[in-house]
Design an enzyme around this catalytic site. Structure first.
Site, PDB file in Angstrom:
ATOM      1  N   LYS A  84       0.848  -1.196   0.000  1.00  0.00           N
ATOM      2  CA  LYS A  84       0.000   0.000   0.000  1.00  0.00           C
ATOM      3  C   LYS A  84       0.880   1.241   0.000  1.00  0.00           C
ATOM      4  O   LYS A  84       1.870   1.296   0.741  1.00  0.00           O
ATOM      5  CB  LYS A  84      -0.913  -0.028   1.238  1.00  0.00           C
ATOM      6  CG  LYS A  84      -1.985   1.057   1.264  1.00  0.00           C
ATOM      7  CD  LYS A  84      -2.902   0.920   2.476  1.00  0.00           C
ATOM      8  CE  LYS A  84      -4.025   1.950   2.459  1.00  0.00           C
ATOM      9  NZ  LYS A  84      -4.940   1.812   3.624  1.00  0.00           N
ATOM     10  N   SER A 164      -9.933   2.220   2.623  1.00  0.00           N
ATOM     11  CA  SER A 164      -8.985   2.885   1.759  1.00  0.00           C
ATOM     12  C   SER A 164      -8.020   1.927   1.051  1.00  0.00           C
ATOM     13  O   SER A 164      -7.423   2.302   0.049  1.00  0.00           O
ATOM     14  CB  SER A 164      -8.155   3.874   2.583  1.00  0.00           C
ATOM     15  OG  SER A 164      -7.349   3.187   3.527  1.00  0.00           O
ATOM     16  N   SER A 188     -10.447   0.114   6.965  1.00  0.00           N
ATOM     17  CA  SER A 188      -9.792   0.208   5.658  1.00  0.00           C
ATOM     18  C   SER A 188      -9.130  -1.080   5.173  1.00  0.00           C
ATOM     19  O   SER A 188      -8.717  -1.158   4.020  1.00  0.00           O
ATOM     20  CB  SER A 188      -8.741   1.328   5.674  1.00  0.00           C
ATOM     21  OG  SER A 188      -9.361   2.570   5.464  1.00  0.00           O
TER      22      SER A 188
END
Lengths: 498, 497
Positions: A84, A164, A188
């Protein structure tokens, strides 16, 4: 017998590690297959912000060399993963999906990513996300939203991969990465995992070091793995977790052998079903899958107990005070002075530079949360908002601790609906925030929680079930997740259209 | 205690003063990062990733900073809070990389304490107790440099993240002298404890001076805060100027506004910096990157046990045990280095004379405060740069104490010691300064002097006893200063009848 590229990309963490260790294929072959899959999918899915095929190959070659030399291999040896783009990676752009860090190349490596490289993993690239991890659909990324590999039956409408960690969920479910890192502040990891039919665990707050992860809300942010199944999550979490003296909130506890201790036999365990999560007008498919989950856990030997988590309805408002409050302060450092974007209009002074830089650098959702956070911390409002929200947070933790007097693990839906279409919610931030309603309580309480795929809704989209455990009891969460996984028989995957 | 008053056109005014002192904690590393803290380094050479607030960087408290703050609290008899917490003070400025300063607003590590100040060196009765409200720990900011470029300012982050103690007094002071005495005493204590080097000219210690005026007996007036005042003298000047300015303002029908001011030493005046209206809303909240600071009893005990003898106790001991005058005790304890030097001197002198310290303490104190300080003063040197070591000083005192040299010879020896750095015994030997106690030689010299000054002997015998000193001087001169003065006196007295 040699495997084809698509056979290799069908493999998860455990299978790759085993195949590499046994010499069935090389780590370089695996990295090459995933690199190719990433490159092919990138134009359609936009799951990555930066591709680093050479990093994946380099790590793979090192694993192959170690194996040839007879050296011991790490927990993640030969597994290429997506990172990420919130984790700082030395020499590789780290953007947090924001223009303000659009060209930021850190001279340091986050503790969690370093641990993964030390365990033999390689990096396919930096995954797209909601800007500064603020969002539930990936639509706040400054680099274009990720498109979910999933589609509704008979529709070509683009769906959200969740957020997210939407790049992570899309990449793992599209089989272009066997696993990916995520971060979870208010769901998330879990919500995108549920939206895309994969597994993801947010460990107890403090299990994974936050050092080198671009901060959103410090008291809530936790890193965790996102992978195809529960075992892969256990393996990867072992590699990510551990005490870090560079993070004052890091847990000074040994990392358990979660993988070795996996046990789907739940006899003697009690599973709590929180009444308050069964809301009026709940999606029928979500309710059905939850009931199925209850039946599966009963079948695994667990006793089902109704519990009360009385303050659940205050969790979301409290979260949307605490997280923006911390964010408004955490993001103050992006000021154009030392790194990242600087917008210095002709003849401008310091204040003008701040205003121009932050106006140009932050997206609308980030600005909204900075403004909310600034407001709730302001003189005259602090007690009414921030102090009150902290009290609610304490009550929510107490609800959980009371429940865990009786039960070992809690079962609930991960999200109130299956994936929604891109663009369907952007104009209504409150509806978007409601996506976090089931995920946020465990975040506020710092508890380990995971989402496992449980079934499909009437439109053929995945639904996840959430397991919430006692502090430090990731094992209990993983075990219950494994019991569901074994019974749900979830084999659905997105049909390849990219 | 103080009856300092401003004489205004409409009557008398009393000034009320409180100080917030920022003291840099003497540690090798910064408060939340491992970066170094040395003064005077090249810009931006002592900056870690944390100090520059790079994305994802986290603060980790430096245990030594916490320890020094606790020791300081113990030294002012303050309440130590076993549970304290760091808060963020949010504001934007180019010298503040995080966009917030980590400080302690709600739960400081040290609570109420007090220190006693003496306003007149020579008057032990002139003491006053000044209350201390709290001590908290916080980060320093960096520094802007405006003289490096015609249109831009440069930022030096060397100080960014350096640990400070903010020591907040009660508004207990009522005159410039009290404010000065408080700051000087606080500095002395910090230097004894070792928690701050007290170098005000390097910015290690600076004061925000809160001043208001009122009619005696009336409630507090509106205060102003003059920031970053960096000497005792300037603090006293700020109080004086600010009090006068406020009185003049009020008497002219104006009102004091609560504001931040700056002191300009060149013009000896304070100037407005910003008013309360444009004060920041700092949006304080607990720093979520840090856990609360919890202190256990063992830690507190270690802090307590590691405290040195503090100035008040030391001064008391010098007076009562060593028998020094109040004045000497005050002078010798005002600076920790002076007291250390004195104690080393005393130990050396006592050992070499084989006497208890209490018997030779006065001699040592007098020699140090009058002889050595005077000589160093002439050389423009401080005690720490003294070419004479405490051991050498002790040896010199022992030579006098044992009667080997006279007091006047000792002055000559000291001069040579300062010049050459040689040991006193070597100088005495080389210069032939050993005094003689040979009564035969002394009697011969006295006889010669008396014979040569028969007229003066007659005057003396006629009642002009002041001439005794003349005979002593002449005898000593004849003996090249080597006569034992006590014996010279005795012989003269006997011969003059």
């Amino acid at each position: 017998m040699p495997k084809t590229a698509s056979e290799l990309t069908d493999l998860g963490v455990a299978a790759i590690r085993e195949g590499v260790a046994k010499g069935e294929f090389t780590a370089v072959e695996v990295a090459g297959a995933f690199n190719a899959a990433v490159a092919a999918a990138q134009p359609a899915l936009n799951a990555f912000i930066t591709l680093t095929p050479e990093k994946a190959l380099e790590a793979a070659a090192a694993v192959d060399a170690d194996r040839a030399a007879g050296k011991p291999l790490g927990k993640m040896a030969g597994v290429p993963i997506g990172m990420k783009d919130l984790f700082a990676t030395t020499g590789t752009k780290t953007t947090a999906a924001s223009n303000i860090l659009g060209n930021f190349v850190p001279p340091y490596e986050s503790t969690v990513s370093q641990k993964l490289w030390d365990a033999g993993a390689g990096m396919l690239g930096k995954l797209n996300l909601d800007q500064f991890a603020m969002g539930s659909s990936n639509e706040t990324s400054a680099f274009g939203n990720v498109i979910s590999p999933w589609r509704r039956e008979g529709s070509e409408a683009q769906l959200a991969p969740g957020g997210s960690s939407g790049g992570s969920s899309a990449a793992v479910s599209a089989r272009i990465a066997p696993a990916a890192t995520g971060t979870d502040t208010g769901g998330s990891i879990r919500q995108p995992a549920a939206f895309t039919g994969i597994s993801g665990i947010k460990p107890t707050y403090g299990r994974c070091s936050r050092w080198g992860i671009v901060a959103f809300a410090s008291s809530l942010d936790q890193a965790g793995p996102m992978a195809r199944d529960v075992r892969d999550c256990a393996i990867m979490l072992e590699a990510m977790a551990g005490f870090d003296p560079k993070d004052s909130t890091s847990l000074d506890k040994p990392v358990p052998d979660w993988e070795a201790n996996l046990n789907a036999d739940l006899r003697g365990k009690k599973v709590g079903i929180p009444r308050e999560y069964r809301m009026d007008g709940m999606d029928a498919d979500v309710a059905r899958v939850w009931d199925e989950g209850i039946a599966w856990l009963k079948d695994a030997g667990a006793e089902i107990v109704d519990i009360n988590l009385a303050h659940t309805k205050y969790a979301l408002p409290a979260y949307y005070i605490i997280a923006p409050a911390e964010a408004s302060s955490n993001l103050a450092r992006y000021d154009g002075v030392r790194y990242g974007l600087r917008d210095l209009p002709q003849g401008a002074g310091l204040q003008d530079m701040y205003a121009a830089t932050r106006a140009a650098g932050f997206g609308p959702e980030v600005k909204r949360r900075i403004m909310i956070g600034t407001y709730v911390l302001s003189a005259g409002f602090y007690d009414a908002y921030y102090t009150q929200a902290q009290k609610v947070r304490t009550l929510i933790s107490r609800d959980f601790m009371d429940a865990f007097q009786t039960v070992d693990v809690i079962l609930a839906p991960t999200a109130p609906t299956a994936a929604f279409g891109l663009g369907e919610m952007v104009s209504d931030p409150l509806a978007m925030y409601l996506n976090d309603v089931f995920a946020v309580p465990a975040s506020l309480a710092g508890l380990p929680a995971m989402s496992v795929p449980a079934g499909l809704d009437r439109q053929g989209l995945p639904l996840g079930l959430q397991l919430i455990g006692r502090p430090f009891d990731e094992q209990g969460v993983l075990d219950a997740g494994l019991a569901i996984e074994a019974r749900a028989g979830f084999t659905a995957r997105p049909a390849k259209w990219w | 205690m103080s009856d300092y008053r401003i004489q205004g056109a409409t009557g008398e005014w009393e000034v009320v003063i409180g100080l917030e002192v920022h003291a840099q904690i003497s540690t090798q590393a910064k408060l939340f990062s491992g970066a170094a803290t040395a003064f005077g380094a090249e810009p931006n050479t002592q900056v870690s990733l944390v100090d520059a607030a790079m994305p994802g960087m986290l603060p980790v408290p430096n245990r030594e900073c916490i320890r020094q703050a606790v020791r300081t609290g113990l030294a002012i008899n303050a309440q130590i809070n076993k549970w304290s917490r760091f808060d963020r003070k949010n504001y934007f400025y180019a010298d503040l990389p995080q966009g917030y300063q980590i400080s302690q607003l709600y739960h400081p590590i040290v609570g109420e304490g007090a220190i006693e100040v003496q306003l007149d060196d020579k008057n032990p009765e002139s003491t006053k107790t000044i209350g201390i409200e709290r001590i908290h720990i916080e980060q320093d900011a960096g520094k802007l440099m405006h003289d490096q470029h015609p249109t831009m300012s440069y930022v030096d982050l060397n100080r960014s993240g350096v640990a400070l103690m903010e020591i907040v007094s009660r508004p207990d002071m009522r005159s410039p002298a009290e404010a000065g005495a408080y700051l000087a005493k606080l500095r002395t204590i910090l230097r004894y404890v070792g928690s701050c080097d007290g170098n005000m000219d390097q910015g290690s210690m600076r004061a925000d001076v809160n001043v208001s005026v009122r009619r005696p007996g009336e409630p507090f007036g509106t205060r102003t805060e003059t920031k970053n005042v960096n000497s005792v003298r300037f603090v006293m000047a700020v109080v004086e100027q600010e009090a006068k300015r406020q009185v003049a303002l009020i008497e002219d029908g104006g009102k004091v506004v609560q504001e931040t001011r700056l002191y300009d030493p060149d013009r000896n005046e304070t100037r407005s910096m910003r008013s309360k209206e444009d004060a920041h809303d700092y949006r304080y909240f607990p720093d979520p990157d840090l856990l609360p600071v919890e202190l256990d009893d063992a830690f507190l005990e270690e802090c307590r046990a590691s405290l040195p003898e503090l100035p008040d106790a030391k001064r008391h001991r010098y007076e009562t045990v060593l028998g020094l005058s109040a004045y000497n005790a005050g002078v010798l304890t005002a600076e920790v280095e002076t007291s250390r030097w004195f104690e080393a001197l005393l130990a050396a002198s006592a050992t070499q004379q084989g006497k208890p310290e209490s018997e030779v303490a006065k001699q040592a104190a007098n020699w140090l405060t009058s002889e050595l300080f005077g000589a160093l003063n002439k050389l423009g040197k401080g005690l720490l740069e003294s070419p004479v070591s405490p051991d050498a000083g002790g040896e010199l005192l022992a030579l006098v104490g044992k009667g080997t040299i006279s007091g006047s010879a000792a002055k000559q020896v000291l001069e040579k010691m300062l010049e050459t750095g040689d040991a006193p015994s070597v100088i005495v030997e080389r210069e032939g300064l050993t005094q003689t106690s040979d009564t035969g030689a002394i009697e011969a010299a006295v006889d010669a002097v008396l014979a040569a000054n028969a007229d003066k002997v007659a005057q003396y015998k006629g009642g002009k006893e002041a001439l005794f000193g003349f005979f002593v001087g002449q005898t000593m001169k004849a003996m090249q200063g080597k006569g034992n003065p006590q014996l010279v006196n005795e012989v003269l007295k006997a011969k003059l009848g």
